[in-house]
Write an enzyme that holds these catalytic residues in place. Sequence first.
Site, PDB file in Angstrom:
ATOM      1  N   TYR A  11       0.703  -1.228  -0.046  1.00 19.05           N
ATOM      2  CA  TYR A  11       0.110  -0.058  -0.138  1.00 19.05           C
ATOM      3  C   TYR A  11       0.772   1.285   0.165  1.00 19.05           C
ATOM      4  CZ  TYR A  11      -3.436   3.377   1.996  1.00 19.05           C
ATOM      5  OH  TYR A  11      -4.285   4.436   2.326  1.00 19.05           O
ATOM      6  N   ILE A  12       1.853   1.448   0.915  1.00 24.68           N
ATOM      7  CA  ILE A  12       2.441   2.720   1.069  1.00 24.68           C
ATOM      8  C   ILE A  12       3.488   2.670   0.004  1.00 24.68           C
ATOM      9  CG2 ILE A  12       3.685   4.418   2.648  1.00 24.68           C
ATOM     10  CD1 ILE A  12       2.244   2.816   5.132  1.00 24.68           C
ATOM     11  N   PHE A  80      10.015  -0.878   3.747  1.00 25.40           N
ATOM     12  CA  PHE A  80       8.618  -1.092   4.234  1.00 25.40           C
ATOM     13  C   PHE A  80       8.317  -2.398   4.427  1.00 25.40           C
ATOM     14  CE2 PHE A  80       8.219   2.328   0.790  1.00 25.40           C
ATOM     15  CZ  PHE A  80       7.648   3.398   1.723  1.00 25.40           C
ATOM     16  N   SER A 124       6.008   3.580  13.169  1.00 23.79           N
ATOM     17  CA  SER A 124       4.652   3.553  13.338  1.00 23.79           C
ATOM     18  C   SER A 124       4.514   4.500  14.688  1.00 23.79           C
ATOM     19  CB  SER A 124       4.093   2.197  13.405  1.00 23.79           C
ATOM     20  OG  SER A 124       2.746   2.353  14.012  1.00 23.79           O
ATOM     21  N   ALA A 125       3.381   5.124  14.702  1.00 23.51           N
ATOM     22  CA  ALA A 125       2.888   5.813  15.816  1.00 23.51           C
ATOM     23  C   ALA A 125       2.636   4.781  16.931  1.00 23.51           C
ATOM     24  CB  ALA A 125       1.749   6.772  15.502  1.00 23.51           C
ATOM     25  N   THR A 126       2.410   3.542  16.566  1.00 27.04           N
ATOM     26  CA  THR A 126       2.230   2.519  17.644  1.00 27.04           C
ATOM     27  C   THR A 126       3.512   2.426  18.807  1.00 27.04           C
ATOM     28  OG1 THR A 126       1.440   0.324  17.985  1.00 27.04           O
ATOM     29  CG2 THR A 126       3.495   0.538  16.530  1.00 27.04           C
ATOM     30  N   TYR A 148       3.407  -6.566  17.135  1.00 32.13           N
ATOM     31  CA  TYR A 148       3.665  -5.761  15.945  1.00 32.13           C
ATOM     32  C   TYR A 148       4.329  -4.590  16.681  1.00 32.13           C
ATOM     33  CZ  TYR A 148       2.918  -2.504  12.690  1.00 32.13           C
ATOM     34  OH  TYR A 148       3.330  -1.216  11.514  1.00 32.13           O
ATOM     35  N   LYS A 152       8.304  -2.835  15.922  1.00 28.91           N
ATOM     36  CA  LYS A 152       8.645  -1.576  15.256  1.00 28.91           C
ATOM     37  C   LYS A 152       9.829  -0.781  16.435  1.00 28.91           C
ATOM     38  CE  LYS A 152       6.371  -1.554  11.700  1.00 28.91           C
ATOM     39  NZ  LYS A 152       7.300  -1.525  10.235  1.00 28.91           N
ATOM     40  N   ARG A 230      -7.923  10.161  15.914  1.00 27.00           N
ATOM     41  CA  ARG A 230      -6.722   9.502  15.280  1.00 27.00           C
ATOM     42  C   ARG A 230      -6.339  10.920  14.248  1.00 27.00           C
ATOM     43  NH1 ARG A 230      -7.223   6.691  18.846  1.00 27.00           N
ATOM     44  NH2 ARG A 230      -7.053   4.341  19.004  1.00 27.00           N
TER      45      ARG A 230
HETATM   46  P1  NAD Z   1       1.442  -3.665   3.016  1.00 30.45           P
HETATM   47  O1  NAD Z   1       1.185  -5.078   3.746  1.00 30.45           O
HETATM   48  O2  NAD Z   1       0.670  -3.413   1.998  1.00 30.45           O
HETATM   49  O3  NAD Z   1       3.029  -3.427   2.352  1.00 30.45           O
HETATM   50  C1  NAD Z   1       4.051  -4.537   2.803  1.00 30.45           C
HETATM   51  C2  NAD Z   1       4.517  -5.198   1.457  1.00 30.45           C
HETATM   52  O4  NAD Z   1       5.764  -5.743   2.103  1.00 30.45           O
HETATM   53  C3  NAD Z   1       3.586  -6.150   1.004  1.00 30.45           C
HETATM   54  O5  NAD Z   1       3.937  -5.887  -0.234  1.00 30.45           O
HETATM   55  C4  NAD Z   1       4.195  -7.665   1.363  1.00 30.45           C
HETATM   56  O6  NAD Z   1       3.738  -8.288   0.332  1.00 30.45           O
HETATM   57  C5  NAD Z   1       5.775  -7.086   1.497  1.00 30.45           C
HETATM   58  N1  NAD Z   1       6.315  -8.334   2.435  1.00 30.45           N
HETATM   59  C6  NAD Z   1       6.258  -8.399   3.579  1.00 30.45           C
HETATM   60  N2  NAD Z   1       7.393  -9.421   3.956  1.00 30.45           N
HETATM   61  C7  NAD Z   1       8.100  -9.296   3.086  1.00 30.45           C
HETATM   62  C8  NAD Z   1       9.258 -10.079   2.981  1.00 30.45           C
HETATM   63  N3  NAD Z   1       9.841 -10.754   4.023  1.00 30.45           N
HETATM   64  N4  NAD Z   1      10.141  -9.846   1.775  1.00 30.45           N
HETATM   65  C9  NAD Z   1       9.493  -9.224   0.727  1.00 30.45           C
HETATM   66  N5  NAD Z   1       8.558  -8.532   0.832  1.00 30.45           N
HETATM   67  C10 NAD Z   1       8.031  -8.498   2.146  1.00 30.45           C
HETATM   68  O7  NAD Z   1       1.751  -2.667   4.449  1.00 30.45           O
HETATM   69  P2  NAD Z   1       1.867  -1.017   4.148  1.00 30.45           P
HETATM   70  O8  NAD Z   1       0.561  -0.464   4.979  1.00 30.45           O
HETATM   71  O9  NAD Z   1       2.196  -0.760   2.906  1.00 30.45           O
HETATM   72  O10 NAD Z   1       3.058  -0.804   5.442  1.00 30.45           O
HETATM   73  C11 NAD Z   1       4.335  -0.422   4.833  1.00 30.45           C
HETATM   74  C12 NAD Z   1       5.133  -0.628   6.300  1.00 30.45           C
HETATM   75  O11 NAD Z   1       4.597   0.528   6.766  1.00 30.45           O
HETATM   76  C13 NAD Z   1       5.122  -1.660   7.177  1.00 30.45           C
HETATM   77  O12 NAD Z   1       6.249  -1.797   7.601  1.00 30.45           O
HETATM   78  C14 NAD Z   1       4.116  -1.247   8.119  1.00 30.45           C
HETATM   79  O13 NAD Z   1       4.485  -2.155   9.260  1.00 30.45           O
HETATM   80  C15 NAD Z   1       4.517   0.263   8.081  1.00 30.45           C
HETATM   81  N6  NAD Z   1       3.336   1.037   8.631  1.00 30.45           N
HETATM   82  C16 NAD Z   1       1.940   0.720   8.214  1.00 30.45           C
HETATM   83  C17 NAD Z   1       0.921   1.492   8.796  1.00 30.45           C
HETATM   84  C18 NAD Z   1      -0.349   1.438   8.108  1.00 30.45           C
HETATM   85  O14 NAD Z   1      -1.192   1.815   8.806  1.00 30.45           O
HETATM   86  N7  NAD Z   1      -0.540   0.855   6.834  1.00 30.45           N
HETATM   87  C19 NAD Z   1       1.173   2.493   9.788  1.00 30.45           C
HETATM   88  C20 NAD Z   1       2.553   2.572  10.381  1.00 30.45           C
HETATM   89  C21 NAD Z   1       3.529   1.772   9.869  1.00 30.45           C
HETATM   90  C1  WQD Z   2      -8.573   3.856  14.075  1.00 31.65           C
HETATM   91  C2  WQD Z   2     -10.173   4.466  15.061  1.00 31.65           C
HETATM   92  C3  WQD Z   2     -10.704   2.503  16.623  1.00 31.65           C
HETATM   93  C4  WQD Z   2     -11.989  -0.303  13.165  1.00 31.65           C
HETATM   94  C5  WQD Z   2      -3.405   0.868  13.817  1.00 31.65           C
HETATM   95  C6  WQD Z   2      -2.328   0.230  14.321  1.00 31.65           C
HETATM   96  C7  WQD Z   2      -1.154   0.941  14.129  1.00 31.65           C
HETATM   97  C8  WQD Z   2      -0.929   1.635  12.713  1.00 31.65           C
HETATM   98  C9  WQD Z   2      -2.321   2.150  12.278  1.00 31.65           C
HETATM   99  C10 WQD Z   2       0.660   0.054  11.781  1.00 31.65           C
HETATM  100  C11 WQD Z   2      -9.811   3.761  16.541  1.00 31.65           C
HETATM  101  C12 WQD Z   2     -11.848   2.599  15.465  1.00 31.65           C
HETATM  102  C13 WQD Z   2     -11.357   1.077  14.097  1.00 31.65           C
HETATM  103  C14 WQD Z   2     -13.457  -0.327  13.315  1.00 31.65           C
HETATM  104  C15 WQD Z   2     -13.661   1.491  14.777  1.00 31.65           C
HETATM  105  N1  WQD Z   2      -0.332   0.464  11.923  1.00 31.65           N
HETATM  106  N2  WQD Z   2     -12.312   1.574  14.951  1.00 31.65           N
HETATM  107  N3  WQD Z   2     -14.154   0.551  14.222  1.00 31.65           N
HETATM  108  O1  WQD Z   2      -5.739   1.291  15.997  1.00 31.65           O
HETATM  109  O2  WQD Z   2      -5.096   3.869  15.526  1.00 31.65           O
HETATM  110  O3  WQD Z   2      -3.864   2.194  14.383  1.00 31.65           O
HETATM  111  O4  WQD Z   2      -3.327   0.976  12.197  1.00 31.65           O
HETATM  112  O5  WQD Z   2       1.716   0.495  12.332  1.00 31.65           O
HETATM  113  O6  WQD Z   2       0.043   0.561  14.734  1.00 31.65           O
HETATM  114  O7  WQD Z   2      -2.593  -0.015  15.816  1.00 31.65           O
HETATM  115  O8  WQD Z   2      -6.082   2.478  13.604  1.00 31.65           O
HETATM  116  O9  WQD Z   2      -7.682   2.272  11.835  1.00 31.65           O
HETATM  117  O10 WQD Z   2      -7.614   0.338  13.741  1.00 31.65           O
HETATM  118  O11 WQD Z   2      -8.642   2.353  14.363  1.00 31.65           O
HETATM  119  O12 WQD Z   2     -14.424   1.921  15.652  1.00 31.65           O
HETATM  120  O13 WQD Z   2     -13.836  -1.567  12.837  1.00 31.65           O
HETATM  121  O14 WQD Z   2     -11.112   3.711  14.721  1.00 31.65           O
HETATM  122  O15 WQD Z   2     -11.004   1.991  17.734  1.00 31.65           O
HETATM  123  O16 WQD Z   2     -10.300   4.910  17.431  1.00 31.65           O
HETATM  124  P1  WQD Z   2      -5.112   2.511  15.066  1.00 31.65           P
HETATM  125  P2  WQD Z   2      -7.557   1.804  13.315  1.00 31.65           P
END
Ligand code: NAD
Ligand code: WQD
Length: 337
Positions: A11-12, A80, A124-126, A148, A152, A230
């Site tokens: 995705y990202i 990523f 991540s903000a996590t 998870y 991070k 959020r």
């Molecule tokens: P995503 O799952 O869409 O993208 C991750 C990609 O990595 C996927 O295409 C997957 O196939 C690939 N992948 C996973 N393991 C692999 C491996 N061992 N070798 C090669 N490819 C591999 O996720 P995203 O939302 O694009 O997230 C990208 C990064 O950002 C991740 O590290 C995620 O933890 C971090 N992140 C995401 C979010 C979010 O909410 N989407 C928030 C904070 C941080």
């Molecule tokens: C957002 C808000 C829920 C689903 C997560 C990960 C974080 C980061 C981003 C990777 C909250 C509420 C949600 C639903 C709801 N990812 N909600 N009904 O929890 O802020 O963050 O994704 O790093 O690590 O924890 O995102 O989209 O799950 O929730 O009411 O079906 O929506 O309670 O308030 P979150 P979220």
Amino acid sequence: MSILITGGAGYIGSHTTVELLNAGFDVVLVDDFSNSSPAVLERLEKITGKKFPFYQGSILDTEFLDKVFTKEDIELVIHFAAFKAVGESVQKPLKYYKNNISGTITLLEKMKEYDVKNIVFSSSATVYGTNNPSPMTEDMPTSAINPYGYTKLMMEQILTDVAASDPSWSVTNLRYFNPIGAHESGLIGELPNGIPNNLMPYITQVAIGKLPELNVFGDDYPTPDGTGVRDYIHVLDLASGHLAAVKYNLSHKGAEIFNLGTGHGYSVLDLVKTFEAENKVTIPYRIQGRRAGDIATCYASPEKAKEVLGWEAKKTLKDMVRDSWRWQTTNPNGYED
Ligand code: NAD
Ligand code: WQD
């Protein structure tokens, strides 16, 4: 010289690929498609009009990485590739620790071997845990409450230690808040696996009739309307944040951390109402109990990224809900369409 993007089909990663190609960078993508589709590659070419090398394989595979680093002239890695589902990480912690931590260590060892010492990392903000007040600043204490989150935290630590051990490394840890939205073309977007955990893909699947109603997790938080707040950020703003981080990384050494967020908090019901108004659809919802591990409010201080990277998010919540809905309606079955 090229930028290697691990997880580039995700995705990202896919949105960041568009941003870098449009800015004139050469990119090389690596992905094992464990959470993405090969169809994204031709869509990236369609959006940008550019071709780029792609290697299918895992960052856990040293021979695979040898092939990539031998064939390509890499100057920086945007990393990523990881698993990202919080709930699944609680059920399958070893799967997460292995892929996210062992994968990162394997990648770093290969980068060192091939003398590629510039990395931009997806944190991540996590990592702000459950006790910090918003707006969250990069110097606040970090913690985790699920595997998870621990991956991070540990990866940030590993990268910081690597930079401290050898001054020729440049490490940029980016802490994303809540990425939503999609490219305006409707050609690329988020591909949730099964029933979505995150709010926006859940809303779009309710809107299109795949899911009956949204469960709102709690309406008794100390927030203006009682639902969780959020910092939702458009994935294209996140992509431009990576472009700024790449430029910064290539002109600095050492380790730095930046929040990538808007600095604005919106509640669950703000998102629902904006989605309904902007897209002229109804989102039936039901108030449920709080979800374990959730906090009331989480939004970024974007000041450091603004001052040091010269970057700030520009897109509005309306842009985000409109672009998420376009992606969902033009691709009701993801990349299968
Ligand atoms: P995503 O799952 O869409 O993208 C991750 C990609 O990595 C996927 O295409 C997957 O196939 C690939 N992948 C996973 N393991 C692999 C491996 N061992 N070798 C090669 N490819 C591999 O996720 P995203 O939302 O694009 O997230 C990208 C990064 O950002 C991740 O590290 C995620 O933890 C971090 N992140 C995401 C979010 C979010 O909410 N989407 C928030 C904070 C941080
Ligand atoms: C957002 C808000 C829920 C689903 C997560 C990960 C974080 C980061 C981003 C990777 C909250 C509420 C949600 C639903 C709801 N990812 N909600 N009904 O929890 O802020 O963050 O994704 O790093 O690590 O924890 O995102 O989209 O799950 O929730 O009411 O079906 O929506 O309670 O308030 P979150 P979220």
